[in-house]
Enzyme design. Structure first.
Site, PDB file in Angstrom:
ATOM      1  N   TYR A  87      35.635  39.208  43.212  1.00  0.00           N
ATOM      2  CA  TYR A  87      36.995  39.306  43.757  1.00  0.00           C
ATOM      3  C   TYR A  87      37.861  38.169  43.250  1.00  0.00           C
ATOM      4  CZ  TYR A  87      35.915  35.572  47.135  1.00  0.00           C
ATOM      5  OH  TYR A  87      35.580  34.374  47.720  1.00  0.00           O
ATOM      6  N   CYS A  88      39.180  38.375  43.358  1.00  0.00           N
ATOM      7  CA  CYS A  88      40.162  37.330  43.046  1.00  0.00           C
ATOM      8  C   CYS A  88      41.254  37.394  44.107  1.00  0.00           C
ATOM      9  CB  CYS A  88      40.724  37.498  41.630  1.00  0.00           C
ATOM     10  SG  CYS A  88      41.669  39.012  41.376  1.00  0.00           S
ATOM     11  N   LEU A  89      42.479  37.042  43.765  1.00  0.00           N
ATOM     12  CA  LEU A  89      43.564  37.046  44.747  1.00  0.00           C
ATOM     13  C   LEU A  89      44.029  38.461  45.067  1.00  0.00           C
ATOM     14  CD1 LEU A  89      45.528  35.327  46.472  1.00  0.00           C
ATOM     15  CD2 LEU A  89      47.099  35.389  44.518  1.00  0.00           C
TER      16      LEU A  89
END
Length: 228
Positions: A87-89
């Protein structure tokens, strides 16, 4: 008729496999949360260290996708056979990293749809790095015994290579070597002073003075040579 059937079969399976391998599996926040409760998964946060420290999913490793050399170095310690949840932002960086990991031979990589932003909207749990008092460089030097050889192990809980090195470092400690562990994820000022930009960094001090250093994953024999 047989020729048509054969051609149809070839086209069908070709289309099926092309679709299967071109798909980019992604899960919404709640299914993602349920999936990462299983044993044997690897959870990867591809944001910057600063973003990670503002709040991350419990148990996540951190490797900055925008810093490919760091990313590659940290990813090398993950198991390609075990699922990676990423995941990221907002989902775009992790989608790019997902594609890269699949090309590198990782068998299963699942992206968090919408990233940590979507996760937060669902009120799912996150943890942050608590603010801790920074150790000054002078206090650090004063804490090192001057009458023996000491190995300084600078790493972080969220760093895959550091986790891989933990059993080796612990074994050296049991063998009687003096080990001082520094949480580089929290002691950011000290990390700058020591110029320890790669985790883990191993620094040997003899009689209170730095003599040698080594970075990254290495063997127990490599560390013993460093200490001799």
């Amino acid at each position: 008729m047989r020729y048509f059937t054969k051609q149809f079969t070839i086209i069908f399976f070709s289309t099926f496999f092309n679709l299967a391998f071109s798909q980019k599996p992604a899960l919404g926040p709640k299914p993602f949360f349920d999936s990462i409760q299983r044993e044997g998964i690897q959870l990867l946060d591809v944001r910057t260290a600063g973003e990670y420290n503002q709040g991350h999913i419990t148990g996540a490793f951190q490797a900055d996708w925008n810093n490919l050399s760091q990313f590659s170095e940290r990813i090398a310690s993950l198991d390609k056979e075990k699922p990676v949840y990423i995941y990221c932002l907002a989902g775009s960086r992790s989608a790019a990293a997902q594609k890269w990991l699949l090309k590198e031979g990782f068998r299963k990589v699942i992206n968090l749809e919408g990233g940590i932003n979507a996760w937060n909207l669902e009120d799912l749990p996150v943890e942050g790095t608590a603010k801790v008092a920074q150790i000054s460089f002078a206090d650090f030097l004063n804490s090192i015994p001057k009458d023996r050889t000491v190995l300084i192990d600078i790493g972080a809980e969220w760093c895959p290579p550091c986790k891989k090195m933990t059993p080796i470092v612990d074994e050296l400690s049991r063998d009687g070597y003096t080990i001082i562990k520094i949480d580089g994820g929290a002691q950011t000022e000290l990390v700058k002073e020591l110029k320890a930009g790669v985790f883990p960094t191993f620094i040997v001090y003899k009689n209170g003075v730095e003599s040698k250093r080594l970075t990254g994953v290495c063997s127990k024999e490599d560390l013993k040579k460093l200490l001799d």
